[in-house]
Structure formats: C-alpha cells, structure tokens
Scaffold this active site. Structure first.
Site, mmCIF file in Angstrom:
data_model
loop_
_atom_site.group_PDB
_atom_site.id
_atom_site.type_symbol
_atom_site.label_atom_id
_atom_site.label_comp_id
_atom_site.label_asym_id
_atom_site.label_seq_id
_atom_site.Cartn_x
_atom_site.Cartn_y
_atom_site.Cartn_z
ATOM 1 N N ARG A 221 0.809 -1.094 -0.593
ATOM 2 C CA ARG A 221 0.251 0.118 0.054
ATOM 3 C C ARG A 221 0.483 1.248 0.214
ATOM 4 O O ARG A 221 1.492 1.288 0.897
ATOM 5 C CB ARG A 221 -1.032 0.253 1.569
ATOM 6 C CG ARG A 221 -1.834 -1.355 1.464
ATOM 7 C CD ARG A 221 -2.567 -1.570 0.651
ATOM 8 N NE ARG A 221 -3.685 -2.794 0.821
ATOM 9 C CZ ARG A 221 -4.630 -2.509 1.270
ATOM 10 N NH1 ARG A 221 -5.057 -2.243 1.837
ATOM 11 N NH2 ARG A 221 -5.332 -4.114 1.118
ATOM 12 N N GLU A 223 0.347 4.652 0.426
ATOM 13 C CA GLU A 223 0.270 5.669 1.249
ATOM 14 C C GLU A 223 0.934 6.472 2.325
ATOM 15 O O GLU A 223 2.153 5.137 2.536
ATOM 16 C CB GLU A 223 -1.225 5.153 2.241
ATOM 17 C CG GLU A 223 -2.607 5.004 1.619
ATOM 18 C CD GLU A 223 -2.987 4.032 1.500
ATOM 19 O OE1 GLU A 223 -3.784 2.810 2.172
ATOM 20 O OE2 GLU A 223 -2.817 3.716 0.107
ATOM 21 N N ARG A 229 -0.582 1.698 13.045
ATOM 22 C CA ARG A 229 -1.010 0.866 13.077
ATOM 23 C C ARG A 229 -0.848 0.794 11.273
ATOM 24 O O ARG A 229 -1.504 -0.792 10.896
ATOM 25 C CB ARG A 229 -2.303 0.328 13.359
ATOM 26 C CG ARG A 229 -3.329 1.996 13.125
ATOM 27 C CD ARG A 229 -4.540 1.631 14.168
ATOM 28 N NE ARG A 229 -4.921 2.164 12.708
ATOM 29 C CZ ARG A 229 -5.280 4.158 12.394
ATOM 30 N NH1 ARG A 229 -4.509 4.655 13.441
ATOM 31 N NH2 ARG A 229 -6.064 4.827 12.111
ATOM 32 N N HIS A 230 -0.640 1.197 10.504
ATOM 33 C CA HIS A 230 0.230 0.949 9.156
ATOM 34 C C HIS A 230 1.839 0.849 8.435
ATOM 35 O O HIS A 230 2.797 1.201 8.691
ATOM 36 C CB HIS A 230 -0.679 2.545 8.221
ATOM 37 C CG HIS A 230 -2.430 2.694 8.379
ATOM 38 N ND1 HIS A 230 -2.904 3.865 9.051
ATOM 39 C CD2 HIS A 230 -2.806 2.278 7.468
ATOM 40 C CE1 HIS A 230 -3.964 3.302 8.735
ATOM 41 N NE2 HIS A 230 -4.363 2.716 7.948
ATOM 42 N N GLU A 362 -8.662 -2.475 12.752
ATOM 43 C CA GLU A 362 -9.521 -2.993 12.393
ATOM 44 C C GLU A 362 -8.667 -4.052 12.114
ATOM 45 O O GLU A 362 -7.810 -3.437 11.595
ATOM 46 C CB GLU A 362 -9.444 -2.722 10.815
ATOM 47 C CG GLU A 362 -10.782 -2.834 9.638
ATOM 48 C CD GLU A 362 -10.196 -2.503 8.185
ATOM 49 O OE1 GLU A 362 -10.520 -1.397 8.669
ATOM 50 O OE2 GLU A 362 -9.451 -3.709 7.904
ATOM 51 N N SER A 365 -11.058 -7.098 6.928
ATOM 52 C CA SER A 365 -12.793 -6.432 6.770
ATOM 53 C C SER A 365 -13.023 -7.650 4.984
ATOM 54 O O SER A 365 -12.202 -8.718 4.500
ATOM 55 C CB SER A 365 -12.752 -5.083 5.665
ATOM 56 O OG SER A 365 -10.963 -5.164 4.450
ATOM 57 N N ARG A 412 -1.128 -7.183 12.647
ATOM 58 C CA ARG A 412 -2.152 -6.005 13.239
ATOM 59 C C ARG A 412 -3.003 -7.627 14.547
ATOM 60 O O ARG A 412 -2.711 -6.711 15.130
ATOM 61 C CB ARG A 412 -3.376 -5.327 12.379
ATOM 62 C CG ARG A 412 -2.987 -4.741 11.882
ATOM 63 C CD ARG A 412 -4.167 -3.663 11.439
ATOM 64 N NE ARG A 412 -4.688 -1.949 10.288
ATOM 65 C CZ ARG A 412 -4.674 -1.708 10.043
ATOM 66 N NH1 ARG A 412 -5.689 -1.269 9.845
ATOM 67 N NH2 ARG A 412 -4.642 -0.098 9.009
HETATM 68 P P1 AMO Z 1 -8.315 -4.630 3.489
HETATM 69 O O1 AMO Z 1 -7.879 -3.491 2.275
HETATM 70 O O2 AMO Z 1 -9.311 -3.707 4.138
HETATM 71 O O3 AMO Z 1 -9.105 -5.055 2.719
HETATM 72 O O4 AMO Z 1 -7.453 -5.184 4.416
HETATM 73 C C1 AMO Z 1 -8.026 -6.079 4.733
HETATM 74 C C2 AMO Z 1 -6.682 -5.752 6.297
HETATM 75 O O5 AMO Z 1 -4.616 -6.074 5.801
HETATM 76 C C3 AMO Z 1 -4.412 -5.613 7.427
HETATM 77 N N1 AMO Z 1 -4.308 -4.042 6.335
HETATM 78 C C4 AMO Z 1 -2.992 -3.574 6.468
HETATM 79 N N2 AMO Z 1 -2.003 -3.349 8.357
HETATM 80 C C5 AMO Z 1 -1.304 -2.732 7.993
HETATM 81 N N3 AMO Z 1 -0.711 -2.227 7.136
HETATM 82 C C6 AMO Z 1 -1.168 -1.538 6.434
HETATM 83 N N4 AMO Z 1 -1.453 -0.323 5.135
HETATM 84 C C7 AMO Z 1 -3.099 -2.246 5.439
HETATM 85 N N5 AMO Z 1 -3.971 -2.278 5.366
HETATM 86 C C8 AMO Z 1 -4.876 -3.483 5.611
HETATM 87 C C9 AMO Z 1 -5.680 -4.905 7.509
HETATM 88 C C10 AMO Z 1 -6.938 -4.633 7.433
HETATM 89 O O6 AMO Z 1 -7.775 -4.845 7.449
HETATM 90 N N6 AMO Z 1 -9.396 -6.888 -0.977
HETATM 91 C C11 AMO Z 1 -9.569 -6.701 0.839
HETATM 92 C C12 AMO Z 1 -10.061 -8.025 1.611
HETATM 93 C C13 AMO Z 1 -10.884 -8.767 1.232
HETATM 94 O O7 AMO Z 1 -12.477 -8.146 0.352
HETATM 95 O O8 AMO Z 1 -11.327 -9.991 1.081
HETATM 96 C C14 AMO Z 1 -8.587 -6.689 1.466
HETATM 97 O O9 AMO Z 1 -7.951 -5.731 1.391
HETATM 98 O O10 AMO Z 1 -5.842 -5.557 8.889
#
Ligand code: AMO
Length: 438
Positions: A221, A223, A229-230, A362, A365, A412
C-alpha cells in the site's frame, strides 16, 4: 582476534539440555556471549541460544592460559562455540555449568553495540529497528515472533481442516483493486506495472476452480500513513469461498480468530509472560453491529459521524470502548466499499461488506462479492474505474459461482495477541514511509 572456523565442530546440545544429569560428559554448545564476569579465581560468561542459556565457567587454576586470554577478548553478542565438560554446580543458574576445553570465536561483535539486547539500556523504536538484527535477539522480540508464528500455524491448521487450498497469486499486477489505497509502480520491461495491493481479484477467480482458497502473502500500500497501525508492506491472510455469503465467511473468521487466541494462550504462556500481556480470549459469538447501529451508538456517546462516511479513527476507538473485545461492523454504505462488494438487493445503498474490529482496531474486512459481469462493469463505472482496464479479469470471472471472503491483517492480529501498540514491532523488517532498510 582471529576467527576460528566452525570446521567439523557441531553442537551436541542446546543450552537448556545441559542439566546436572550430564555431569562429567563432554558437550559442544553454540550461541552468543552474554554477561561476563571475572571473580578473581574464576572467569565466567553466559552463553545464550534459542532455547535459553548456560553458564560457561573457567577456573583460572585449571584452565589453559590461552583459553583464559580468549575469554577476555570475547565481546557481548559474539557468536561462539564452546566444547567443554559439564559440571553440577549449585551456585550456577539451573545448577549446572560447562568448563571450557576449547572456545571457537565464530563471529566477534564490535563494541560498543548499537543497542543492548538485554534491554538494560532502553533504546527508542527507530534505533532498535536500525539495528534490527540485534533487536530481534531481545527476549521480547523473540516472544512476539513466536506468538505470530503460533497464531499463523493455528490459522493454517484451521483452514486446512476446512478443506481450503493454499495458493500463491502474482504480486506484480496491472491494476488496482482497493479503491482508496495507492499503488507502488514498478517498471515491467517496457510497461508500467504495480505491486499488488491485495490478492482480491485472483482469489475470486480461483473460487471457480478450487472453491475454497486461502493465501498468506504480502500486500503493498503506497499511502503516506504515519500511524502505529499502518505499514506500506503488510502480510494479509486472505480467503475466498464459493457458494458462500458474508455471514458464512464471518462464521469462518470468528472461529479462526477464536482459535488463534486460544492456541496462543495455551502454547505461548511463557512468551505472554515475557511481554507482560494478559491475553483475554474474546467471547463467541462476536457481536455483529450494523453500520447504522454503530453510528447511533456513537451519536449517543456524543460522537456524530455523518451517514455515508467511513468511521474516522477517534470514532473507531470510541466504538471499541463501547462494544469491547472483538466485533463485526456489517452492512456498510455501498459508496465507501470497493466495487467487488455486492450491494443489498432490498437497499442498494448498503452492501454486504463487513469489518472485524478488535478494541477499535480493524483486523479484517470482507464481504459477499459481485460475481456477475454486468453488475461488475456497472460497479466499476460507478466507482469511476475504467472497465477496459479490468478486461482480462472480467473474462476470467466468466461463470464464477457466487462467493464471499475476507482479508485479515496478520501484523495487526499479532499486535492484539501480543499487546504491543505499534505494528512495526510485529514485523521483522518493517516498511513505512521513511524506512526501506534494513
Ligand atoms: P483491506 O484493505 O481492508 O481489505 O485489508 C485487509 C486487512 O489487511 C490489513 N491491512 C493493513 N495492515 C497494515 N498496514 C496497512 N497499510 C494495511 N492495509 C490493510 C488490515 C485490513 O483489515 N481485498 C480486501 C479484503 C477482502 O475483502 O477480502 C482488502 O484488501 O488488517
């Protein structure tokens, strides 16, 4: 000091296997040098390995002078091999020590160390991550990664017992999947490609062939977050299930998270103690709160979130306080969830998406997906995406059965299992906005 070769010397025992029962036996232990002391008549140092530690004791009168000189030159955290004789000794830790006959220096640590893995001198997280190789030698770090390992093992066992097939999908991809999350471009010969944000599209296609799939893999990602937590590279556990709905895969997620908590509690008692974390297993069933109910509860608590918006961090935290433990938020506004989530038939403003939260964080999802091409095209357009960019995906979705799934962040999950409050602690070599090394 010159380095000695390992040669044909091999470890015979781990440190904790050296017990008074082995008194008189010759052993070879290997590990790193810990605290050393010189008490006039004797020199000793602690040798630590993955299992624990054992004391190496050299009585000056009985030890070769060269060997004594070698002990003097040992620096903390150096890798060494010690061949020696086991002696029962009441005053030593665990009632036993090893009298060295030979010491081989395998790799000498330079001084001063960038940080003290024994943690007596506290270092900030940045310093620790810069010297991560050493930092991972801390008992707390080891405890975190043992818990992570145990949780992942429990999750794998659970999914395998439910007839899931483990898959690996490409990480170099042509399109975005997660609206709102930015992409890292990579140069792919004469074209631009991206690092995968999620195995989403592939896992959906796979339900047509394998029905129940899971993947444990990296997600990227781009961002510029700077939060506890990111990460820019995270590990996601993804599942996708044919002939299933959001409710079905929430049941799987609930059971799997419950099992991970229980297994860690049962098998990692020692590690939890090291971390000073009292792990509470969330009660089943996890509450399932609709997005509308969540807004109402927040408003009653004095926090108003306009309908249709994502829950900002303070609202997530508040809701975490109000509901506690693990809970799902379901039935989200369609507009703020990705194109692949199925809108509700009776009210298309809402969709069959869910988030799994733990005390405001979170963890996962997911949702019921759109499996028909026409609706996928319509949803892509509604999100301002160009269906032509998804042509190959749309072709592959031909005749794919109705399906549902989720993505669970392993980093997480490790945070909540270990009780640490920065996700970077739960990743070996974290990647964030500022950190690309080590
Ligand atoms: P989403 O973008 O919510 O959903 O990502 C799913 C889970 O991955 C973890 N996560 C992260 N952890 C740390 N840093 C980040 N930048 C980060 N981004 C995501 C979180 C999050 O809840 N395709 C959908 C999933 C699906 O619908 O099957 C998805 O990627 O714990």
């Amino acid at each position: 000091m010159k380095l000695d070769e390992l040669g044909n010397l091999r470890r015979t025992n781990l440190s904790t296997q050296i017990t008074p029962k082995l008194a008189g036996k010759e052993v070879v232990v290997m590990g790193r040098v810990g605290d050393a002391r010189d008490l006039g008549g004797i020199k000793f140092f602690i040798l630590s390995d993955i299992a624990g530690a054992v004391q190496i004791t050299a009585p000056k009168a009985k030890t070769d002078k060269k060997l004594l000189a070698k002990i003097d030159e040992l620096t903390k955290e150096s890798s060494v091999a010690v061949k020696g004789k086991v002696v029962a000794a009441k005053q030593a830790p665990r009632g036993v020590e090893v009298l060295p006959l030979e010491i081989r220096v395998l790799n000498l640590a330079s001084t001063p160390l960038p940080l003290d893995p024994r943690g007596r001198v506290k270092a900030n997280l940045d310093t620790r991550l810069d010297a991560r190789g050493l930092d991972l030698r801390r008992s707390e770090s080891l405890a975190i990664f043992k818990i992570r390992h145990q949780a992942l093992q429990a999750i794998r066992e659970h999914l395998l017992s439910q007839d899931f097939i483990e898959v690996q999908t490409p990480k170099i991809v042509a399109t975005a999947t997660e609206s709102g999350a930015a992409l890292f471009p990579v140069s792919y010969f004469d074209r631009e490609a991206f690092l995968s944000q999620s195995p989403q599209l592939y896992k959906e296609v796979l339900t047509g062939a394998f029905e129940r799939v899971f993947e444990v893999g990296p997600i990227f990602r781009a961002e510029e977050h700077d939060t506890p937590r990111h990460l820019n590279e995270a590990t996601s556990i993804d599942i996708e299930v044919a002939y299933a709905t959001a409710d079905d895969v929430m049941d799987i997620l609930e059971e799997l998270v419950y099992r991970a908590f229980n297994e860690v509690k049962k098998k990692c008692a020692e590690e939890l103690k090291v971390l000073g974390h009292k792990l509470e297993v969330p009660k089943k069933p996890f509450p399932r709160l609709t997005y509308d109910e969540a807004l109402k509860r927040l408003e009653r608590a004095g926090l108003k979130v306009p309908w249709g918006e994502d829950l900002p961090t303070p609202a997530e935290k508040k809701l975490g306080e109000l509901v506690g433990g693990a809970y799902f938020v379901v039935d989200w506004p369609t507009a703020i969830k990705p194109f692949y989530i199925l809108p509700k038939k009776d009210n298309p403003k809402l969709c069959a998406a869910f988030d799994l939260m733990f005390k405001g964080l979170e963890l996962a999802s997911g949702g019921t997906r759109v499996h028909q091409k026409e609706l996928l095209v319509k949803q892509l357009k509604q999100k301002g995406l160009n269906p032509e960019s998804f042509e190959s995906h749309l072709k592959n979705m031909m005749a794919v059965p109705p399906h549902a799934g989720w993505g669970l962040g392993l980093d997480r999950l490790t945070m909540v299992l270990t009780g640490v409050d920065n996700v970077r602690e739960c990743v070996l070599f974290p990647r964030d906005r500022k950190r690309l090394t080590p």
